[in-house]
Design a protein around this motif. Structure first.
Motif, PDB file in Angstrom:
ATOM      1  N   LEU A 110      50.371  45.631  39.922  1.00  0.00           N
ATOM      2  CA  LEU A 110      49.587  44.478  40.359  1.00  0.00           C
ATOM      3  C   LEU A 110      49.223  43.581  39.174  1.00  0.00           C
ATOM      4  CD1 LEU A 110      48.166  43.102  42.730  1.00  0.00           C
ATOM      5  CD2 LEU A 110      46.153  44.470  42.196  1.00  0.00           C
ATOM      6  N   THR A 111      48.814  44.157  38.073  1.00  0.00           N
ATOM      7  CA  THR A 111      48.466  43.379  36.882  1.00  0.00           C
ATOM      8  C   THR A 111      49.690  42.658  36.334  1.00  0.00           C
ATOM      9  OG1 THR A 111      46.766  45.012  36.350  1.00  0.00           O
ATOM     10  CG2 THR A 111      47.430  43.510  34.588  1.00  0.00           C
ATOM     11  N   SER A 157      50.606  39.702  38.649  1.00  0.00           N
ATOM     12  CA  SER A 157      49.665  38.583  38.558  1.00  0.00           C
ATOM     13  C   SER A 157      49.848  37.821  37.251  1.00  0.00           C
ATOM     14  CB  SER A 157      48.227  39.075  38.703  1.00  0.00           C
ATOM     15  OG  SER A 157      47.885  39.917  37.635  1.00  0.00           O
ATOM     16  N   THR A 207      51.061  33.881  37.361  1.00  0.00           N
ATOM     17  CA  THR A 207      50.184  32.839  36.829  1.00  0.00           C
ATOM     18  C   THR A 207      50.746  32.242  35.554  1.00  0.00           C
ATOM     19  OG1 THR A 207      48.860  34.463  35.635  1.00  0.00           O
ATOM     20  CG2 THR A 207      48.075  33.802  37.820  1.00  0.00           C
TER      21      THR A 207
END
Length: 146
Positions: free
Chosen positions: A27-28, A31, A35
């Motif tokens: 997930l990190t 993201s 971004t």
């Protein structure tokens, strides 16, 4: 009994942490990736700039390829003369970091235009001036008075 239940919960917590680490890492990573380079940044930055450069190169090639053979020959002669004129030491433009100055591009453009073979940049700026004059005549652009 209390010690056994404490060890049981501690063991259970460790198992949950081990299962959560890959998910948290995934997930990190996603993201940060999303971004870091969003689609709008790519489209507005890379793609649009590249498309504008390609369009400009095609327009420039079309402008020079549309000339007659006589005009191409005249352009070669004018180019040789104007390049020599604009690169003479006395005509060079002083620029910081360049001891001997740099090529005088404005002089080159004016020389080519006076010789009857305007550069693509000169042609393009003339067309822009014509479009602005037409827009002013239609009332789309209001002249600013100071």
């Amino acid at each position: 009994m209390i010690v056994a239940s404490f060890l049981f919960y501690k063991e259970k917590d460790i198992m949950q942490i081990h299962r959560a680490k890959p998910k948290l890492l995934l997930l990190t990573g996603l993201s940060i990736l999303l971004t870091g380079c969003s689609i709008s940044d790519w489209y507005n930055g890379y793609y649009v700039e590249r498309a504008a450069i390609i369009k400009g190169q095609k327009d420039r090639a079309a402008y020079y390829n549309a000339e007659s053979p006589e005009m191409k020959e005249l352009r070669k002669k004018n180019d040789a003369y104007c390049t020599e004129l604009a690169s003479r030491p006395e005509n060079r433009v002083a620029k910081k970091g360049y001891e001997n100055g740099v090529f005088n591009e404005p002089m080159y453009s004016v020389c080519m235009e006076k010789g009857g073979t305007p550069t693509f940049g000169t042609y393009e700026s003339r067309q822009e001036e014509k479009r602005r004059a037409e827009r002013r005549a239609r009332g789309e652009i209001i002249p600013e008075y100071w």
